[in-house]
Design an enzyme around this catalytic site. Sequence first.
Site, PDB file in Angstrom:
ATOM      1  N   LYS A  34       0.842  -1.192   0.000  1.00 42.42           N
ATOM      2  CA  LYS A  34       0.000   0.000   0.000  1.00 42.42           C
ATOM      3  C   LYS A  34       0.880   1.245   0.000  1.00 42.42           C
ATOM      4  O   LYS A  34       1.911   1.290   0.686  1.00 42.42           O
ATOM      5  CB  LYS A  34      -0.913  -0.038   1.232  1.00 42.42           C
ATOM      6  CG  LYS A  34      -1.972   1.053   1.296  1.00 42.42           C
ATOM      7  CD  LYS A  34      -2.873   0.804   2.497  1.00 42.42           C
ATOM      8  CE  LYS A  34      -3.937   1.883   2.688  1.00 42.42           C
ATOM      9  NZ  LYS A  34      -4.811   1.604   3.856  1.00 42.42           N
ATOM     10  N   SER A  71      -9.674   1.925   3.116  1.00 38.96           N
ATOM     11  CA  SER A  71      -8.800   2.661   2.220  1.00 38.96           C
ATOM     12  C   SER A  71      -7.840   1.777   1.434  1.00 38.96           C
ATOM     13  O   SER A  71      -7.226   2.220   0.482  1.00 38.96           O
ATOM     14  CB  SER A  71      -8.002   3.686   3.028  1.00 38.96           C
ATOM     15  OG  SER A  71      -7.087   3.039   3.921  1.00 38.96           O
ATOM     16  N   SER A  92     -10.036  -0.668   7.110  1.00 40.52           N
ATOM     17  CA  SER A  92      -9.423  -0.496   5.796  1.00 40.52           C
ATOM     18  C   SER A  92      -8.775  -1.725   5.197  1.00 40.52           C
ATOM     19  O   SER A  92      -8.438  -1.724   4.008  1.00 40.52           O
ATOM     20  CB  SER A  92      -8.390   0.633   5.850  1.00 40.52           C
ATOM     21  OG  SER A  92      -9.013   1.857   6.147  1.00 40.52           O
TER      22      SER A  92
END
Length: 522
Positions: free
Chosen positions: A109, A186, A210
Site C-alpha cells: 500500500k 482505504s 481499511s
Amino acid sequence: MFIKFCLYAFIILFIFPVSLTASAEEDGLNIIDMNLTQLRTALDKNEITSEELVKAYLSEIEKNNRRGKNINAVITINNAALNEARNWDKQHKAGTKSQPLAGIPFLAKDNMNTKGIITSGGSIALANNIPNQNAFVVQKLLDEGAILLGKTNLSELAASYQWFGYSSFGGQTINPYNPLRNASGSSSGSAAAVAANFAPFALATDTSGSIREPAAVTSTVGFRPTFGLTSRSGVIPLSLTADVTGVITRNVMDQVIVIDEMKGEDKNDAATLFMPQFADHFTDGFTQFTLKGKIIAVLDNFDKGNPDVDRVKEEAINHLKSAGALVTHIRLPSTYEKLWETVLGPVGVAEFRPQFDSYLRLLADGQPKNSVEFMLSLKKLTEQGTIKINPARFKGLEETLNSRTTDSPEYIRILSKTIPSLRTQLTDIISKGKYSAIMFPTVSCPASSLPGKSDPEYVCKSADPSAASYIASTTGFPQVTVPAGMAAGNAPVGISFLGAPGADKQLLQLSFLFEQLINIPH
C-alpha cells in the site's frame, strides 16, 4: 507518470515475454493462480523461476491495470523488481528449501515507506516523496528475499470520506467483480490487486476497517491482527490509537504464511513492545484444529442492511453447525453500535495532525515538513485544475490544521476510560460465553457504486455499513474476514470472525476451516 508506467509495462511484456518452464506447463499450472505454498514448492524444485513469476504478474498488471479491465489498483512499479528476481534466481540453489516468501513478489500500500520508490499516501502533494528506508514490515519481507513489485492505490491518506479508493495521486480504483462498484477503502488498491491477480498478496493498513472491508467486497481474505502484533513504523499515520498493518491474500493459509513473516517486535513502534510476541510460527500445527464443540457467537446488532448479506450470514451459520460448531446468537450493548461517534471519530480528529506532522518532519529536503506546508502544496496543485481531490477529504484536511485536541478532556477520557472499559466488557462477554469467536458479516451491505455511477442492483438500508468493523478497531481485538458468498450485481460478501486479544492463531485456524466449508473459488 502514466506514460512512464505504460512504457515500462510495454517493455516487460514484449521484450521479456512470460513463459512457464516445461514442468509447470505439463502440470497445467498458471503461475499467477498458484497459492504461496505451491509457489514455494515450485521455486524450490526449479519448476519456475522468480524472474518468470515477476514477469507473469507484471504482464497481468500491464494487461488489466490501466487498460483492459482498468482496475487501477497499482500506481507505481518497482523498476528494479526484475533484476532483484534474477539475482534471487542466481543465488538460489537447486533442491534447497528457502524462506517461505523468498523469490515471491508482493505489492505494498502506498502509505508504507519504500526505499527509492515513491510513497505518496495517495496525495499529489507527496508525489515526489522518495524515502531513504523501508517501513519495518516491508523490510522484514525484503530481508527474507521477497520481491517488491510496486505500490497500490488507496483512499487519500488512508481516509475515504465516501470516495472509497480514490486519491489525487492514483485516481479511482475499480472493483474487479463489478466495474460500477468501488473496492471499499482505504486499502482498495491492495484488495483489488490481489483479486485481479496482480500479485499473490499485498500489504495494507487498517484503522477503522481499511483491510477488512476491501477484502470483504473483493472476495479476498483480510486480517486485522491484535493491536501491536505488527509494526507501524515507516507508515504514514492516520490515528495511531487504531492503526495496524496487515496483508490481503487470496486464502487463509496464505494469510497465515505472510503474517508469520510480518509479525515481530520493533523498537520504533511501542505498541509491539507491549504485545506478547509469539515465539512459534502460526503455521506450526496450524491444521490441528476442529470446529466440533467450538462455541461461535453470532452477532445480530447489524442485520437488515441488505437481504443478500443477511442470507449469506444464515448460510454461514448452517455451515458452522454442519461442522459441529455450537452456535448462539448475541447482541452487544448499544454502545458498540456507535463507536465512530463516541471513539474513532473524535480520536482520529485529535491525532491526525500531530502524528502526520511527525511523519512529515522526517521527509527529505524539498518535501512538506508539516501540515501547513503540505496543505499549501496541495492547494497550489489542485487549484491548477488538472488534478482533482475528493472535496470532503480536502475539507477534512483543512479542518485538521486547527486541531489541538490531544490534550482535551474528551480525548483523555476516551483513551483512559472509554476504550479500556469497552475492552474489559468485551473480554468478559467472550470469556463468560466461552466463545471461540464472534461471527458477523464484515460489512452490512455490498460494495457501493462509484462516484458518479449508479448500479440499480445495489441495495443498502444501513446508516453505516461499516459499523461492525469499528469494534475491533476500538478494542484492538483481532478480526479476520473470509469470502462467504455473493450478492446481486456479482458483489462479494465476507464473513468475519472476531476474537479475544492474542487469539490470532486460533482465529485464523477457525477461519481456515470455515473457508474449507464455504469452498469459494479464488
